[in-house]
Design a protein around this motif. Structure first.
Motif, PDB file in Angstrom:
ATOM      1  N   LEU A 106       0.846  -1.196   0.000  1.00 35.87           N
ATOM      2  CA  LEU A 106       0.000   0.000   0.000  1.00 35.87           C
ATOM      3  C   LEU A 106       0.878   1.241   0.000  1.00 35.87           C
ATOM      4  CD1 LEU A 106      -2.780   1.345   0.183  1.00 35.87           C
ATOM      5  CD2 LEU A 106      -2.629   1.118   2.684  1.00 35.87           C
ATOM      6  N   HIS A 107       0.636   2.117  -0.975  1.00 43.35           N
ATOM      7  CA  HIS A 107       1.370   3.376  -1.087  1.00 43.35           C
ATOM      8  C   HIS A 107       0.460   4.521  -0.634  1.00 43.35           C
ATOM      9  CE1 HIS A 107       4.511   1.571  -3.820  1.00 43.35           C
ATOM     10  NE2 HIS A 107       3.492   0.736  -4.038  1.00 43.35           N
ATOM     11  N   LEU A 108       1.014   5.435   0.132  1.00 47.17           N
ATOM     12  CA  LEU A 108       0.315   6.672   0.499  1.00 47.17           C
ATOM     13  C   LEU A 108       1.221   7.840   0.140  1.00 47.17           C
ATOM     14  CD1 LEU A 108      -1.881   8.387   1.722  1.00 47.17           C
ATOM     15  CD2 LEU A 108      -0.963   7.886   4.008  1.00 47.17           C
ATOM     16  N   THR A 109       0.761   8.668  -0.810  1.00 43.81           N
ATOM     17  CA  THR A 109       1.555   9.798  -1.300  1.00 43.81           C
ATOM     18  C   THR A 109       0.768  11.083  -1.084  1.00 43.81           C
ATOM     19  OG1 THR A 109       2.488   8.376  -3.021  1.00 43.81           O
ATOM     20  CG2 THR A 109       2.787  10.754  -3.277  1.00 43.81           C
ATOM     21  N   SER A 110       1.464  12.119  -0.660  1.00 43.80           N
ATOM     22  CA  SER A 110       0.837  13.431  -0.480  1.00 43.80           C
ATOM     23  C   SER A 110       1.779  14.507  -0.993  1.00 43.80           C
ATOM     24  CB  SER A 110       0.495  13.679   0.994  1.00 43.80           C
ATOM     25  OG  SER A 110       1.656  13.596   1.797  1.00 43.80           O
ATOM     26  N   HIS A 111       1.199  15.629  -1.407  1.00 41.37           N
ATOM     27  CA  HIS A 111       1.974  16.772  -1.893  1.00 41.37           C
ATOM     28  C   HIS A 111       1.761  17.960  -0.954  1.00 41.37           C
ATOM     29  CE1 HIS A 111       1.833  14.321  -5.575  1.00 41.37           C
ATOM     30  NE2 HIS A 111       2.973  14.915  -5.876  1.00 41.37           N
ATOM     31  N   HIS A 112       2.850  18.689  -0.698  1.00 47.31           N
ATOM     32  CA  HIS A 112       2.828  19.770   0.279  1.00 47.31           C
ATOM     33  C   HIS A 112       3.431  21.026  -0.328  1.00 47.31           C
ATOM     34  CE1 HIS A 112       2.193  16.717   3.529  1.00 47.31           C
ATOM     35  NE2 HIS A 112       2.737  15.969   2.589  1.00 47.31           N
ATOM     36  N   ARG A 113       2.835  22.153   0.025  1.00 52.60           N
ATOM     37  CA  ARG A 113       3.365  23.453  -0.413  1.00 52.60           C
ATOM     38  C   ARG A 113       4.172  24.083   0.710  1.00 52.60           C
ATOM     39  NH1 ARG A 113       1.824  28.228   1.142  1.00 52.60           N
ATOM     40  NH2 ARG A 113      -0.289  27.570   1.721  1.00 52.60           N
ATOM     41  N   LEU A 114       5.381  24.502   0.370  1.00 51.96           N
ATOM     42  CA  LEU A 114       6.253  25.210   1.310  1.00 51.96           C
ATOM     43  C   LEU A 114       6.505  26.606   0.758  1.00 51.96           C
ATOM     44  CD1 LEU A 114       8.782  22.309   1.872  1.00 51.96           C
ATOM     45  CD2 LEU A 114       7.017  23.035   3.470  1.00 51.96           C
ATOM     46  N   SER A 115       6.320  27.613   1.590  1.00 47.43           N
ATOM     47  CA  SER A 115       6.525  29.003   1.159  1.00 47.43           C
ATOM     48  C   SER A 115       7.318  29.738   2.226  1.00 47.43           C
ATOM     49  CB  SER A 115       5.177  29.693   0.907  1.00 47.43           C
ATOM     50  OG  SER A 115       4.408  28.995  -0.038  1.00 47.43           O
ATOM     51  N   THR A 116       8.602  29.424   2.328  1.00 45.97           N
ATOM     52  CA  THR A 116       9.480  30.075   3.290  1.00 45.97           C
ATOM     53  C   THR A 116      10.760  30.496   2.581  1.00 45.97           C
ATOM     54  OG1 THR A 116      10.707  28.081   3.963  1.00 45.97           O
ATOM     55  CG2 THR A 116       8.601  28.504   5.068  1.00 45.97           C
ATOM     56  N   ARG A 117      11.603  31.235   3.302  1.00 43.51           N
ATOM     57  CA  ARG A 117      12.914  31.613   2.756  1.00 43.51           C
ATOM     58  C   ARG A 117      13.913  30.475   2.882  1.00 43.51           C
ATOM     59  NH1 ARG A 117      11.615  36.006  -0.155  1.00 43.51           N
ATOM     60  NH2 ARG A 117      10.680  37.637   1.117  1.00 43.51           N
ATOM     61  N   PHE A 118      13.531  29.407   3.570  1.00 42.94           N
ATOM     62  CA  PHE A 118      14.439  28.287   3.807  1.00 42.94           C
ATOM     63  C   PHE A 118      13.688  26.989   3.506  1.00 42.94           C
ATOM     64  CE2 PHE A 118      12.893  30.518   7.527  1.00 42.94           C
ATOM     65  CZ  PHE A 118      12.058  29.584   8.125  1.00 42.94           C
ATOM     66  N   ASN A 119      13.179  26.899   2.270  1.00 40.78           N
ATOM     67  CA  ASN A 119      12.348  25.762   1.894  1.00 40.78           C
ATOM     68  C   ASN A 119      13.075  24.428   2.010  1.00 40.78           C
ATOM     69  OD1 ASN A 119       9.958  27.116   1.430  1.00 40.78           O
ATOM     70  ND2 ASN A 119      10.308  27.365  -0.761  1.00 40.78           N
ATOM     71  N   ALA A 120      14.362  24.408   1.688  1.00 42.54           N
ATOM     72  CA  ALA A 120      15.096  23.149   1.764  1.00 42.54           C
ATOM     73  C   ALA A 120      15.123  22.634   3.205  1.00 42.54           C
ATOM     74  CB  ALA A 120      16.521  23.333   1.237  1.00 42.54           C
ATOM     75  N   TYR A 121      15.352  23.531   4.154  1.00 40.88           N
ATOM     76  CA  TYR A 121      15.366  23.150   5.565  1.00 40.88           C
ATOM     77  C   TYR A 121      13.960  22.776   6.025  1.00 40.88           C
ATOM     78  CZ  TYR A 121      16.105  23.570  10.612  1.00 40.88           C
ATOM     79  OH  TYR A 121      16.146  23.326  11.966  1.00 40.88           O
ATOM     80  N   ALA A 122      12.955  23.567   5.626  1.00 39.19           N
ATOM     81  CA  ALA A 122      11.576  23.277   6.008  1.00 39.19           C
ATOM     82  C   ALA A 122      11.103  21.965   5.396  1.00 39.19           C
ATOM     83  CB  ALA A 122      10.663  24.424   5.584  1.00 39.19           C
ATOM     84  N   ALA A 123      11.537  21.654   4.179  1.00 36.69           N
ATOM     85  CA  ALA A 123      11.142  20.406   3.533  1.00 36.69           C
ATOM     86  C   ALA A 123      11.686  19.207   4.294  1.00 36.69           C
ATOM     87  CB  ALA A 123      11.635  20.387   2.090  1.00 36.69           C
ATOM     88  N   TRP A 124      12.888  19.326   4.834  1.00 31.36           N
ATOM     89  CA  TRP A 124      13.457  18.227   5.623  1.00 31.36           C
ATOM     90  C   TRP A 124      12.579  17.922   6.825  1.00 31.36           C
ATOM     91  CZ3 TRP A 124      15.388  17.547  10.582  1.00 31.36           C
ATOM     92  CH2 TRP A 124      16.151  16.387  10.785  1.00 31.36           C
ATOM     93  N   TRP A 125      12.115  18.977   7.502  1.00 28.68           N
ATOM     94  CA  TRP A 125      11.229  18.784   8.644  1.00 28.68           C
ATOM     95  C   TRP A 125       9.867  18.267   8.191  1.00 28.68           C
ATOM     96  CZ3 TRP A 125      12.216  18.463  13.625  1.00 28.68           C
ATOM     97  CH2 TRP A 125      13.401  19.029  14.112  1.00 28.68           C
ATOM     98  N   SER A 126       9.367  18.762   7.064  1.00 20.25           N
ATOM     99  CA  SER A 126       8.079  18.307   6.558  1.00 20.25           C
ATOM    100  C   SER A 126       8.099  16.814   6.278  1.00 20.25           C
ATOM    101  CB  SER A 126       7.716  19.082   5.285  1.00 20.25           C
ATOM    102  OG  SER A 126       6.503  18.634   4.750  1.00 20.25           O
ATOM    103  N   VAL A 127       9.158  16.340   5.646  1.00 22.10           N
ATOM    104  CA  VAL A 127       9.284  14.908   5.369  1.00 22.10           C
ATOM    105  C   VAL A 127       9.362  14.121   6.670  1.00 22.10           C
ATOM    106  CG1 VAL A 127      10.802  13.151   4.375  1.00 22.10           C
ATOM    107  CG2 VAL A 127      10.345  15.258   3.109  1.00 22.10           C
ATOM    108  N   LEU A 128      10.142  14.609   7.615  1.00 26.57           N
ATOM    109  CA  LEU A 128      10.311  13.915   8.890  1.00 26.57           C
ATOM    110  C   LEU A 128       8.973  13.772   9.620  1.00 26.57           C
ATOM    111  CD1 LEU A 128      12.598  12.767  10.728  1.00 26.57           C
ATOM    112  CD2 LEU A 128      12.607  14.967  11.884  1.00 26.57           C
ATOM    113  N   ILE A 129       8.195  14.852   9.665  1.00 24.22           N
ATOM    114  CA  ILE A 129       6.922  14.836  10.390  1.00 24.22           C
ATOM    115  C   ILE A 129       5.865  14.029   9.645  1.00 24.22           C
ATOM    116  CG2 ILE A 129       5.022  16.299  11.173  1.00 24.22           C
ATOM    117  CD1 ILE A 129       7.136  18.472  11.735  1.00 24.22           C
ATOM    118  N   MET A 130       5.754  14.246   8.323  1.00 29.70           N
ATOM    119  CA  MET A 130       4.721  13.549   7.569  1.00 29.70           C
ATOM    120  C   MET A 130       5.000  12.061   7.462  1.00 29.70           C
ATOM    121  SD  MET A 130       2.329  15.577   7.013  1.00 29.70           S
ATOM    122  CE  MET A 130       1.379  14.389   6.062  1.00 29.70           C
TER     123      MET A 130
END
Length: 342
Positions: free
Chosen positions: A300-324
């Motif tokens: 079973l695959h579960l995929t989601s897409h997220h929008r990031l709108s910060t000045r540090f998207n690469a750093y925020a994306a790392w946290w987003s992946v970790l939490i999600m």
């Protein structure tokens, strides 16, 4: 004839005992720490006002980086005014302790959520050390650091906010996928993803994200089958997301768009800076895909897409992946347990 006895050479002055030196230095360190606390408190209040939101408020490089850099510079500069050149102490320990006290106060008073503090700390610590090191290299080693340098350091966050507000905000879409192998046929898995019955909190896997305050999933109800049906996913603390079905391929694929209204989600459920559907972050869609591996086994695959709108998207994306990964992993774990139980 009696010769005068030679006069013994004068004894060199003895340095003060280390304990006395440390006692004399303690008031200076306490004064520096108090000044930094007041300085940080002022800028936390300033960047929390509406007129600073053009730069991003507290979710901006002006606040997360410029403020700690200024604190590092001021710690070294004020220390030299007091006659101390122990830059290691003034770069690491004094601003570090002030930073720790400030963040604890923010969490205790619920000014900031624990997750925001955890995410911001690496940037804050880096900024403090960078500012102290730069000040150690550039500021003269005397009791009168140039006033121009100190003035720039004091007002650097405001200057950075003015510059940052003139640039457009970047937008990045991040895809996050989790998978789980379920020892059950696709026909048994499908009902568990189409509509999720109420989840007993005791059956949820333990995760660090729930320990720091993220709402746990409760259920997902579907008003009608097929494209156009609406799934209502509910979480703790009255959080709801409305998911409109965009693909219905029973029993293989279920996709849906996600609508999160920031005004509908209680502000006590998430921190205001990371609220879903807000200025800085949003969950756009989700998709379940059942991949048969055999007669009684599927992936079973579960995929989601997220929008990031910060000045540090690469750093925020790392946290987003970790939490999600934790949230989606929890949901897949519940589906697997139920499907395998039949």
């Amino acid at each position: 004839m009696n010769l005068p006895s030679p006069t013994p050479p004068p004894m060199p002055p003895q340095p003060a005992p280390p304990r006395q030196e440390n006692k004399a230095r303690l008031p200076a360190l306490l004064t520096i720490g108090a000044i930094l606390l007041v300085y940080k408190g002022f800028y936390r209040w300033s960047f929390g006002t509406s007129w600073m939101m053009k730069s991003g408020g507290v979710v901006s490089l002006s606040f997360l980086l410029a403020v700690p850099v200024s604190c590092g510079v001021l710690s070294v500069a004020i220390g030299r005014i007091f006659g101390s050149d122990n830059w290691i102490c003034q770069t690491f320990y004094v601003p570090g302790i002030a930073l720790g006290i400030g963040t604890i106060l923010c969490v205790v008073t619920r000014l900031e959520a624990m997750i925001c503090v955890i995410m911001a700390l690496p940037i804050l610590i880096f900024g403090v050390v960078l500012g102290g090191f730069v000040a150690h290299l550039l500021l003269p080693r005397n009791r009168q650091p140039p006033r121009m340098y100190l003035t720039i350091a004091v007002f650097l966050p405001f200057l950075a906010a003015w510059a940052e507000g003139s640039f457009s905000w970047p937008v990045e879409i991040k895809a996050i996928e989790n998978t789980v192998v379920i020892h059950a046929p696709a026909e048994r898995i499908w009902p568990e993803i189409a509509s999720v019955r109420a989840i007993d909190p005791a059956r949820l896997p333990e995760s660090w994200i729930y320990q720091i305050g993220f709402p746990r999933p409760i259920a997902a109800t579907l008003d009608q089958e097929g494209v156009g049906g609406v799934r209502t996913a509910t979480f703790e603390r009255c959080v709801s997301f409305f998911e409109t079905v965009t693909a219905w391929e029973k029993p293989r694929r279920l996709a849906f768009s996600i609508h999160a209204d920031p005004d509908f989600i209680p502000h006590t459920a998430f921190d205001q800076h990371i609220i879903v559907g807000g200025r800085f972050y949003d969950v756009l869609d989700g998709e379940y895909a059942i991949e048969p591996l055999g007669p009684d086994s599927c992936r079973l695959h579960l995929t989601s897409h997220h929008r990031l709108s910060t000045r540090f998207n690469a750093y925020a994306a790392w946290w987003s992946v970790l939490i999600m990964n934790e949230i989606q992993g929890t949901i897949l774990s519940v589906i697997r347990e139920r499907a395998e139980a039949g």
